[in-house]
Write a protein that holds these residues in place. Structure first.
Motif, PDB file in Angstrom:
ATOM      1  N   THR A   1      37.965  42.214  36.075  1.00 39.51           N
ATOM      2  CA  THR A   1      38.592  41.160  34.750  1.00 39.51           C
ATOM      3  C   THR A   1      39.529  41.517  34.432  1.00 39.51           C
ATOM      4  O   THR A   1      39.926  42.206  33.191  1.00 39.51           O
ATOM      5  CB  THR A   1      37.062  41.209  34.232  1.00 39.51           C
TER       6      THR A   1
ATOM      7  N   ASN B   1      40.627  39.572  42.435  1.00 40.39           N
ATOM      8  CA  ASN B   1      40.377  40.315  40.246  1.00 40.39           C
ATOM      9  C   ASN B   1      39.584  38.711  40.179  1.00 40.39           C
ATOM     10  O   ASN B   1      40.711  37.911  40.438  1.00 40.39           O
ATOM     11  CB  ASN B   1      40.855  41.766  40.017  1.00 40.39           C
ATOM     12  N   PHE B   2      39.173  38.924  39.053  1.00 46.18           N
ATOM     13  CA  PHE B   2      38.739  37.887  38.206  1.00 46.18           C
ATOM     14  C   PHE B   2      39.949  37.586  37.244  1.00 46.18           C
ATOM     15  O   PHE B   2      39.892  38.661  36.311  1.00 46.18           O
ATOM     16  CB  PHE B   2      37.646  37.630  37.868  1.00 46.18           C
TER      17      PHE B   2
ATOM     18  N   TYR C   1      42.096  35.437  34.194  1.00 46.75           N
ATOM     19  CA  TYR C   1      41.923  34.192  32.667  1.00 46.75           C
ATOM     20  C   TYR C   1      43.297  33.923  32.691  1.00 46.75           C
ATOM     21  O   TYR C   1      43.855  34.206  32.462  1.00 46.75           O
ATOM     22  CB  TYR C   1      41.074  34.669  32.298  1.00 46.75           C
TER      23      TYR C   1
ATOM     24  N   ASN D   1      38.836  32.619  42.461  1.00 45.42           N
ATOM     25  CA  ASN D   1      38.776  33.547  41.070  1.00 45.42           C
ATOM     26  C   ASN D   1      39.444  33.453  40.320  1.00 45.42           C
ATOM     27  O   ASN D   1      39.764  35.295  39.499  1.00 45.42           O
ATOM     28  CB  ASN D   1      38.252  35.226  42.235  1.00 45.42           C
TER      29      ASN D   1
ATOM     30  N   LEU E   1      35.687  34.736  26.534  1.00 45.34           N
ATOM     31  CA  LEU E   1      34.600  35.723  27.757  1.00 45.34           C
ATOM     32  C   LEU E   1      33.598  36.794  27.679  1.00 45.34           C
ATOM     33  O   LEU E   1      33.106  36.906  28.893  1.00 45.34           O
ATOM     34  CB  LEU E   1      36.277  36.565  27.819  1.00 45.34           C
TER      35      LEU E   1
ATOM     36  N   GLN F   1      31.034  34.525  29.463  1.00 41.65           N
ATOM     37  CA  GLN F   1      30.914  34.321  30.232  1.00 41.65           C
ATOM     38  C   GLN F   1      31.718  35.656  31.284  1.00 41.65           C
ATOM     39  O   GLN F   1      30.990  35.607  32.927  1.00 41.65           O
ATOM     40  CB  GLN F   1      32.581  33.261  31.152  1.00 41.65           C
ATOM     41  N   SER F   2      32.013  36.617  30.784  1.00 47.02           N
ATOM     42  CA  SER F   2      32.164  38.238  31.700  1.00 47.02           C
ATOM     43  C   SER F   2      31.638  39.346  30.716  1.00 47.02           C
ATOM     44  O   SER F   2      31.484  39.591  31.621  1.00 47.02           O
ATOM     45  CB  SER F   2      34.053  38.263  31.676  1.00 47.02           C
TER      46      SER F   2
ATOM     47  N   LEU G   1      36.656  42.867  29.499  1.00 44.54           N
ATOM     48  CA  LEU G   1      37.851  42.652  29.706  1.00 44.54           C
ATOM     49  C   LEU G   1      38.564  43.543  30.201  1.00 44.54           C
ATOM     50  O   LEU G   1      37.926  45.362  29.614  1.00 44.54           O
ATOM     51  CB  LEU G   1      38.824  41.762  28.381  1.00 44.54           C
TER      52      LEU G   1
ATOM     53  N   SER H   1      34.473  48.156  29.321  1.00 48.75           N
ATOM     54  CA  SER H   1      35.279  48.292  30.484  1.00 48.75           C
ATOM     55  C   SER H   1      34.472  49.871  30.300  1.00 48.75           C
ATOM     56  O   SER H   1      35.553  50.546  29.757  1.00 48.75           O
ATOM     57  CB  SER H   1      36.595  47.727  30.406  1.00 48.75           C
TER      58      SER H   1
END
Length: 240
Positions: free
Chosen positions: A3, A26-27, A29, A52, A73, A76-77, A80, A130
């Motif tokens: 992410t 990869n996702f 933003y 994505n 973030l 939603q995820s 990071l 992460s």
């Protein structure tokens, strides 16, 4: 899949970096100061089959905006993996340090240096979640003191003295933050895209955005956790 948040990603090198990273699964933003521009960038990628991605409003000079982006973030995820501090401005000309505008210098530092620092500080809690967090500061060779000090230095770099000073400061931030976070397994590196044709330089650069984004993407995807506190360009390291 990682992410990734890229600030200033609605155009130029930031947008191309987002495209390449998303293409590799990869996702991403797409951070943009103006949400309309960010959404247009995300829609452009989605129209090309790259789904994505998502736009997020983030103005690196505005604490409230950064906090709002962090909340987005987080919701939603929840994590990071890579923060790419790409937002930057070129400033007004002339910008020589001997007689340039102090207002211009302050504006440059506000975005190019302080913006990156406060964005990093506020997003560190998400990076710490992460398994392999990385911070990438998009710098420039005009921030290299070694290159400026070389006997054959480019005199035309004087046109970017104020801008270059902000990138020197950003490089110092990279080294010192890397040392602070080394024990936490968070890598911090600087990377220069090189002289790339974007609106930052009125498209006068000799590299394409595809070429300029390449070393950023390589660093973002690196699995080598020993690489930290370094300054890279396409093809290797840059002298500080």
């Amino acid at each position: 899949m990682k992410t990734v948040l890229i600030t200033g990603a609605n155009k130029g090198i930031g947008f191309e970096t987002a495209r390449q990273l998303a293409q590799q699964g990869n996702f991403v933003y797409i951070g943009s100061r103006d949400m309309t521009n960010g959404q247009k960038a995300a829609d452009t990628l989605k129209a090309a089959g790259i789904t994505n991605v998502a736009a997020v409003q983030i103005d690196v000079t505005d604490i409230a905006s950064i906090r709002s982006a962090k909340e987005t973030l987080s919701a939603q995820s929840g994590v990071l993996d890579v923060l790419i501090n790409n937002s930057g401005i070129a400033g007004e000309q002339p910008q020589q340090l001997a007689d340039g505008s102090m207002e211009n210098l302050r504006n440059l530092f506000e975005t190019n240096f302080f913006g990156a620092v406060q964005t990093t500080q506020l997003l560190l809690p998400l990076l710490r979640l992460s398994a392999a967090p990385a911070i990438i500061n998009v710098s420039s060779e005009v921030g290299s003191l070694a290159m400026h000090s070389a006997p054959d230095r480019r005199t035309n770099w004087n046109s970017y003295s104020a801008y270059g000073a902000t990138k020197t400061a950003l490089n110092a931030f990279t080294v010192m933050l890397a040392n602070e976070l080394r024990a936490q397994n968070i890598t911090v590196n600087s990377v220069t895209p090189g002289y790339t044709a974007t609106d930052l330089n009125a498209f006068s650069g000799f590299k394409t955005v595809e070429e300029g984004a390449r070393p950023i993407v390589q660093l973002a995807l690196s699995s080598d956790r020993t690489i930290t506190g370094k300054f890279f360009q396409d093809g290797g390291e840059v002298l500080w």
